[in-house]
Design a protein around this motif. Structure first.
Motif, PDB file in Angstrom:
ATOM      1  N   VAL A   1       1.912  -1.940  -0.276  1.00  0.00           N
ATOM      2  CA  VAL A   1       0.657  -2.145   0.449  1.00  0.00           C
ATOM      3  C   VAL A   1      -0.532  -1.978  -0.494  1.00  0.00           C
ATOM      4  CG1 VAL A   1      -0.747  -1.365   2.405  1.00  0.00           C
ATOM      5  CG2 VAL A   1       1.761  -1.195   2.518  1.00  0.00           C
TER       6      VAL A   1
ATOM      7  N   GLU B   1      -5.881  -5.297   4.382  1.00  0.00           N
ATOM      8  CA  GLU B   1      -4.666  -4.766   3.747  1.00  0.00           C
ATOM      9  C   GLU B   1      -3.758  -5.929   3.356  1.00  0.00           C
ATOM     10  OE1 GLU B   1      -3.523  -0.237   5.139  1.00  0.00           O
ATOM     11  OE2 GLU B   1      -2.316  -1.885   5.878  1.00  0.00           O
TER      12      GLU B   1
ATOM     13  N   GLN C   1       7.106  -2.166  11.033  1.00  0.00           N
ATOM     14  CA  GLN C   1       6.049  -1.142  10.941  1.00  0.00           C
ATOM     15  C   GLN C   1       4.785  -1.655  11.610  1.00  0.00           C
ATOM     16  OE1 GLN C   1       6.452   1.746   8.992  1.00  0.00           O
ATOM     17  NE2 GLN C   1       8.400   1.254   8.030  1.00  0.00           N
TER      18      GLN C   1
ATOM     19  N   GLN D   1       4.475  -5.496  10.578  1.00  0.00           N
ATOM     20  CA  GLN D   1       5.019  -5.993   9.301  1.00  0.00           C
ATOM     21  C   GLN D   1       6.501  -5.694   9.281  1.00  0.00           C
ATOM     22  OE1 GLN D   1       3.224  -7.555   6.814  1.00  0.00           O
ATOM     23  NE2 GLN D   1       5.115  -7.849   5.706  1.00  0.00           N
TER      24      GLN D   1
ATOM     25  N   TYR E   1       0.099  -7.149   1.948  1.00  0.00           N
ATOM     26  CA  TYR E   1       1.498  -6.689   1.907  1.00  0.00           C
ATOM     27  C   TYR E   1       2.309  -7.599   1.001  1.00  0.00           C
ATOM     28  CZ  TYR E   1      -0.440  -4.534   6.070  1.00  0.00           C
ATOM     29  OH  TYR E   1      -1.254  -3.847   6.922  1.00  0.00           O
TER      30      TYR E   1
ATOM     31  N   THR F   1       1.056  -2.154  11.646  1.00  0.00           N
ATOM     32  CA  THR F   1       0.075  -2.261  10.549  1.00  0.00           C
ATOM     33  C   THR F   1      -1.291  -2.686  11.100  1.00  0.00           C
ATOM     34  OG1 THR F   1       0.921  -4.495  10.166  1.00  0.00           O
ATOM     35  CG2 THR F   1       1.745  -2.763   8.711  1.00  0.00           C
TER      36      THR F   1
END
Length: 201
Positions: free
Chosen positions: A20, A45, A36, A10, A47, A38
């Motif tokens: 998040v 998840e 990052q 991400q 974002y 992820t």
């Protein structure tokens, strides 16, 4: 970055933080600018980017009355800033649309409350250049009153008045004429007092 095209990475640009959401719950720490890893992206998840540089929103004009009952229609633009470290707290309490909902409502209330402390002469002449500052201060106060410490994390950097229209032009014309007459009467009185004082000496 080509890695950001895959679900496992991400990328967050320098103007944002990424909030998040995992299993429907906001995570306490956002992702700060950069790339990052992820790995849970495939397991639901979510974002969402949140702006952490000054952002300006303009709202529709609202009707408000001065203390001497003159109606105005006033529209403002509010520049606000939420720090990256405060983003999750603000969004969990006020939602992602805090600037078009919570901030807008407090701005509308602030316009009405501030105008009630002004006369039409203040709005037009005496304090016209202070109106936006007073509205800005009032918005900040209202945010804290309504939402507590979280409201204080929305920094109101400035207010611009984009529209200010008097809804009672005839009444203002009459009041203006009266004010002019009073000023002339006062000047005349001072002139007479000055002449009487000269005669007395």
């Amino acid at each position: 970055n080509p890695l950001s095209w895959t679900p496992w990475w991400q990328e967050t640009s320098h103007e944002y933080v990424t909030v998040v959401k995992k299993n429907g719950a906001l995570q306490p720490k956002p992702l700060f600018p950069g790339l990052q890893f992820t790995p849970f992206a495939l397991f639901g998840e979510v974002y969402t980017s949140v702006k952490v540089i000054p952002d300006t929103d303009c709202y529709r004009p609202v009707d408000a009355n001065t203390m001497d009952h003159i109606k105005y229609k006033i529209g403002v633009c509010v520049t606000n800033l939420v720090d990256g470290n405060s983003a999750v707290e603000v969004i969990s309490k006020l939602g992602f649309d805090y600037d078009t909902q919570a901030l807008r409502i407090q701005a509308e209330n602030a316009i009405k409350e501030v105008l009630m402390t002004y006369t039409w002469m203040d709005v037009e002449k005496k304090r016209s250049n202070m109106l936006n500052e007073d509205i800005g201060k009032k918005i900040s106060e209202e945010l804290v009153q309504k939402y507590g410490a979280v409201g204080g994390k929305i920094q109101v950097l400035g207010v611009t008045i984009k529209e200010k229209e008097c809804q009672s032009p005839q009444l203002v014309k009459e009041l203006s004429r009266q004010a002019e007459h009073q000023a002339q009467t006062a000047t005349e009185r001072l002139r007479m007092e000055s002449e009487q004082a000269k005669e007395a000496t």
